[in-house]
Design an enzyme around this catalytic site. Structure first.
Site, PDB file in Angstrom:
ATOM      1  N   GLY A 207     -30.915 -11.303  47.248  1.00 44.90           N
ATOM      2  CA  GLY A 207     -30.224 -12.385  47.945  1.00 44.90           C
ATOM      3  C   GLY A 207     -31.107 -13.615  48.043  1.00 44.90           C
TER       4      GLY A 207
ATOM      5  N   GLU B  94     -38.820 -14.635  50.254  1.00 47.62           N
ATOM      6  CA  GLU B  94     -39.572 -15.359  51.286  1.00 47.62           C
ATOM      7  C   GLU B  94     -40.918 -15.894  50.825  1.00 47.62           C
ATOM      8  OE1 GLU B  94     -39.017 -11.959  51.262  1.00 47.62           O
ATOM      9  OE2 GLU B  94     -40.746 -10.872  52.056  1.00 47.62           O
ATOM     10  N   ASN B  95     -41.102 -16.227  49.536  1.00 47.89           N
ATOM     11  CA  ASN B  95     -42.386 -16.736  49.055  1.00 47.89           C
ATOM     12  C   ASN B  95     -42.971 -17.759  50.026  1.00 47.89           C
ATOM     13  OD1 ASN B  95     -41.647 -15.471  46.484  1.00 47.89           O
ATOM     14  ND2 ASN B  95     -40.215 -17.184  46.358  1.00 47.89           N
TER      15      ASN B  95
ATOM     16  N   HIS C 181     -33.541 -15.124  58.065  1.00 49.57           N
ATOM     17  CA  HIS C 181     -34.303 -13.939  57.655  1.00 49.57           C
ATOM     18  C   HIS C 181     -35.537 -14.341  56.840  1.00 49.57           C
ATOM     19  CE1 HIS C 181     -34.655  -9.673  56.260  1.00 49.57           C
ATOM     20  NE2 HIS C 181     -35.200 -10.279  55.204  1.00 49.57           N
ATOM     21  N   GLU C 182     -35.310 -15.144  55.814  1.00 51.70           N
ATOM     22  CA  GLU C 182     -36.446 -15.514  54.948  1.00 51.70           C
ATOM     23  C   GLU C 182     -37.450 -16.349  55.726  1.00 51.70           C
ATOM     24  OE1 GLU C 182     -36.436 -13.756  52.419  1.00 51.70           O
ATOM     25  OE2 GLU C 182     -34.293 -13.297  52.391  1.00 51.70           O
TER      26      GLU C 182
HETATM   27  N1  BAL Z   1     -38.337  -9.517  50.433  1.00 47.67           N
HETATM   28  C1  BAL Z   1     -37.204  -9.434  49.601  1.00 47.67           C
HETATM   29  C2  BAL Z   1     -36.061 -10.236  50.073  1.00 47.67           C
HETATM   30  C3  BAL Z   1     -35.908 -10.105  51.526  1.00 47.67           C
HETATM   31  O1  BAL Z   1     -35.671  -9.034  52.054  1.00 47.67           O
HETATM   32  O2  BAL Z   1     -36.102 -11.055  52.249  1.00 47.67           O
HETATM   33 ZN    ZN Z   2     -36.513  -9.527  53.913  1.00 43.87          ZN
END
Ligand code: BAL
Ligand code: ZN
Length: 881
Positions: free
Chosen positions: A270, A273-274, A306-307
């Site tokens: 989806g 979060e870099n 979330h990110e």
């Molecule tokens: N870290 C992969 C994507 C997400 O869960 O935010």
């Molecule tokens: Zn995540």
């Protein structure tokens, strides 16, 4: 394929303090030069080899401290897994002595269809490194416990790719020879390589800023391909809300001067979060009333949050190894759920989350892929980005809060950040912070991380003693065996319980949290003035199945009176489940379906005609449990057609009985919209009204009568937004009439230039009930707008079809062979996507014998496929064992 085990974790032989990367981007070849400044881990022996991960890299040169190494015993080599080995005897004996390893590799992003590493999506280059994609960019210690400081220089054609982005702050930029340009970046925060990102493209953006609590100004910028830039405002608004919320609720401030987000069409996940440069699937960032439903808007806000929240839970404090994935994902899902609860209706959000948990995670826990939220082993890590790790993981975090209180949970979070900022840690570290901050014993709680399977909590008895004014409940727990884990131990389960007066429906006592720790325990409530009705597992306080025998009358009472919004909804779901199960049992025995119980119909009618409840809650209360959820309530093996028909029978029965009221409520809502001048609005009451009106239309369509067909066409024609139009399409999707085809054509005409609208057009057809759905899906896959290489379109057609329980399980097995054929084809391009579809076939043991044998045969076909990826093979092996 090799299996990795959690308990085999060892720290690395070497650490990488600093990484300097240089990308020279040309058509079909990108050259990546990397300088790693390394030192030996004191715990590892002097002379240990440095083994760097690499995949699909063409090695050009290796240097050690500036000197070119040759291949051989005196230079570098490769091990049996094709990793790059720098001989230990060449490396310094002193662990404090830094040394530099420089590699130059060539990669081809244009041919990277796995969408892991650096790849081309449309006209842009972008990266996806989690979990193990960085090794597809350069040789590295590709594991999350190796945290390094990064600098990046990137050079590309200025006219084709005017935008160059990487993590952190841009420190220089300028023109280079031959019409090219460059930019360089420095990220001041050490990070694991899975958080690295690079974007090179022809992009447009919107920007804004955010001032943090301590007064620092952060520049926010969101990029997309030029034709999508008008659809980024909602994401920006969501981002600012998330930044503010995290400061207020968790005291977490953003830590860089810039925060960038880029929208990409081709993306396996989806979003990602870099650090300081999130990359988003366009489906989870672009929003406009014409292309996005209200649910899309809500989802986009949730995922943006979330990110962003990962910046603290994931990036500042990261995972020691991939077995700990739920440390950051369960926690961050919990945080985004809490955020969304605060932004809109808390009860509605909780209901939506539990519908998802039950339809996606419960089946996973009951199938061949069952694993604890912290898995013990894996072959392909990408297979463990699951509903268990994410959604059940979030429920486990929520239980800390339920047990320790909101205040205690916040104390635990503060201690977690204080102790572990800048570290790569484990789920045990998180649990220890929660326990220590609250001087609480959470030893037994570890079992939530160790055991797979959905626990069953059974209320064995509930009795009232009027002379003692005591109410007593006896509660037991058990967890079914799961593959490789026959024996289960009792869990520490918080059971939020309330007592209601049978006479008035009022609370007799405030809710309390019972802590079930043993296999069976007795809980006594004192000073209860009258015989109560118990409301158990309020707000879904633990991810369990509740077994509690109650009469339809008691359930109808709870539907009307429970003061816990979640349990009021839950009572309706329980009652509906009883009725559908009863119908299923009759159909399975070859008998006619029974008449719907009067108490059920009247309770449904009461909800339908209520005027004093939130319309979103009303919508969810009218909705029957979905087939995936119902499967968990029925003893295997399941007959999918009987289940589908039983649910449809009940739907139809309710609609027939309440036809008049349905139309009256629908018309009233239509008049309200008209009275407001038919203007599209996004406030909560308008969303709730739309949700109810659209759901009523879909309900009425179950009768398939000409009147409703006409209404649905009108609904489509007058729809104010995507939510309205797509609902009309869903209402018509199961009705074999000319109007259906006309509306589908009309929708296509309006959508063909928009990839996300096209996905909706594909999905509605793949989810249809019509008898030729398998054939339609095959045609859709040949449609000029279908793209096998685009994960969103693949999900829209094949994912939607595999979730169409009735047709996936078509009696002749055509659904199974369709999905198997797709898996074989997709596996050659994008194993991560292929393995997700293999999960559907792996559930063969739960289905009646004839279908079960056909599903198994398709899994065997996959097993016998040459060069099947590790990702898909892992699912096949587990499915067949
Ligand atoms: N870290 C992969 C994507 C997400 O869960 O935010
Ligand atoms: Zn995540």
């Amino acid at each position: 394929p090799k299996e990795k085990k959690r308990l085999d974790y060892r720290p690395p032989e070497y650490w990488i303090k600093k990484v300097d990367l240089d990308f020279d981007v040309h058509k079909d070849t990108t050259t990546v030069r990397s300088v790693l400044t390394c030192y030996r881990n004191r715990g590892s022996p002097s002379g240990a080899d440095l083994v760097l991960h690499g995949e699909d890299l063409t090695l050009k040169e290796v240097k050690l401290n500036g000197k070119v190494l040759s291949e051989g015993a005196e230079g570098y080599g490769h091990d049996e897994d094709k990793q790059l080995v720098i001989r230990g005897k060449l490396l310094p004996a002193d662990p404090d002595e830094l040394f530099k390893v420089e590699t130059t590799v060539a990669i081809c992003p244009e041919k990277n269809f796995q969408l892991s590493g650096l790849y081309k999506s449309g006209g842009m280059y972008c990266t996806q490194c989690e979990a193990e994609g960085f090794r597809r960019i350069t040789y590295f210690l590709d594991r999350p416990d190796v945290m390094s400081l990064y600098t990046v220089r990137v050079e590309a054609s200025k006219s084709e790719y005017p935008v160059l982005l990487s993590n952190g702050n841009q420190i220089s930029s300028g023109d280079a020879a031959d019409g090219r340009h460059y930019a360089s970046f420095e990220d001041p925060h050490p990070k694991p390589c899975y958080l690295f990102a690079l974007v090179v493209g022809n992009l447009k953006s919107i920007h804004s800023d955010f001032t943090t609590t301590s007064g620092r100004k952060v520049r926010l910028e969101i990029f997309s391909e030029p034709h999508n830039v008008a659809k980024l405002d909602w994401a920006m608004e969501s981002l600012k809300k998330a930044m503010k919320w995290d400061e207020e609720k968790f005291g977490r401030e953003y830590d860089l001067d810039v925060f960038n987000i880029v929208a990409v069409d081709d993306f396996n996940m989806g979003a990602m979060e870099n650090k300081g440069l999130n990359v988003f699937n366009t489906a989870l960032i672009l929003a406009s009333p014409d292309t996005s439903t209200d649910a899309d808007y809500e989802r986009i806000m949730g995922v943006i949050a979330h990110e962003y929240f990962h910046n603290w839970t994931g990036n500042r404090v990261t995972c020691r190894d991939w077995f700990q994935l739920t440390l950051k994902e369960g926690l961050t899902v919990f945080r985004d759920q809490e955020f969304s609860r605060d932004m809109a209706s808390a009860a509605v959000k909780r209901i939506e989350d539990i519908i998802m948990l039950r339809s996606r995670q419960f089946p996973e826990d009951a199938g061949p892929m069952a694993h604890p939220i912290r898995p013990e082993s894996y072959i392909a890590m990408d297979n463990f980005y699951t509903a268990t790790v994410y959604e059940k993981g979030a429920e486990v975090i929520r239980m800390y809060q339920t047990l320790l209180s909101k205040h205690g949970f916040r104390k635990g979070m503060d201690l977690y950040f204080t102790r572990h900022d800048g570290q790569a840690v484990t789920c045990d570290d998180f649990r220890a912070a929660m326990a220590d901050a609250n001087t609480s014993d959470l030893k037994q709680f570890e079992r939530w991380y160790l055991q797979a399977g959905t626990p069953v909590v059974t209320v064995e008895s509930a009795s009232y003693d009027p002379s003692l004014k005591q109410f007593t409940i006896v509660v037991s727990q058990s967890t079914p065996a799961t593959p490789g884990q026959a024996e289960k131990h009792p869990l520490h389960i918080p059971i939020k319980t309330g007592l209601l007066s049978k006479a008035t429906g009022k609370e007799l006592q405030p809710s309390m949290v019972l802590e079930l720790k043993g296999e069976k325990e007795t809980f006594v409530f004192d000073n209860v003035p009258e015989e109560p009705i118990a409301s158990i597992l309020r707000d879904f306080s633990a991810p369990c199945r509740l077994k509690f025998e109650r009469s339809p009358d008691d359930l109808a009472f709870l539907m009307a009176h429970d003061t816990d919004d979640f349990n009021r909804w839950e009572a309706g779901q329980t009652l509906a489940t009883i009725v559908i199960k009863d119908t299923y049992n009759k159909l399975s025995a070859g008998e006619s379906p029974p008449a719907l119980p009067g108490v059920f119909v009247e309770a449904w009618r009461k909800v339908l005609t209520a005027t004093d409840i939130d319309r979103s809650l009303q919508t969810y209360s009218l909705r029957l449990p979905d087939e995936k959820t119902l499967i968990g309530e029925i003893a295997a093996p399941i007959a999918p057609d009987h289940l589908h028909n039983a649910r449809q029978h009940v739907r139809k029965g309710l609609v027939e009985a309440c036809k008049k009221e349905l139309r009256e409520v629908y018309d009233k809502l239509t008049q309200e919209v008209a009275a407001e001048g038919g203007v599209f609005k996004v406030d909560e009451p308008s969303i709730a009204r739309r949700r109810l009106r659209n759901a009523l239309l879909i309900s009425m369509a179950v009768l398939q009568d000409p009147e409703t067909v006409k209404l649905a066409v009108e609904h489509f024609e007058t729809g104010l937004c995507m939510s309205d139009r797509i609902s009309a399409l869903y209402a018509l999707a199961d009705i074999p009439v000319a109007e259906r085809e006309a509306v589908i054509q009309k929708f296509y005409g309006d959508s063909k230039d928009d990839k996300l609208k096209m996905c909706k057009w594909f999905a509605v057809q793949a989810q249809s009930d019509l008898p030729d759905t398998v054939e339609r899906v095959k045609e859709l896959m040949k449609h000029p707008d279908f793209e096998l290489k685009n994960p969103n379109k693949l999900r829209a057609v094949v994912g939607a079809f595999a979730n169409n329980n009735f047709h996936f399980h078509r009696k002749d097995g055509a659904g199974y062979s369709l999905v198997c054929d797709v898996i074989k084809e997709v596996d050659k391009l994008n194993p991560q996507m292929a393995s997700r579809f293999a999960v559907f076939l792996a559930g063969w043991k739960n289905v009646e014998p004839v279908r079960s044998a056909m599903m198994k045969a398709q899994l065997e076909r996959l097993r016998d496929t040459e060069n099947l990826s590790n990702d898909t093979m892992e699912i096949v092996i587990k499915g067949l064992s």
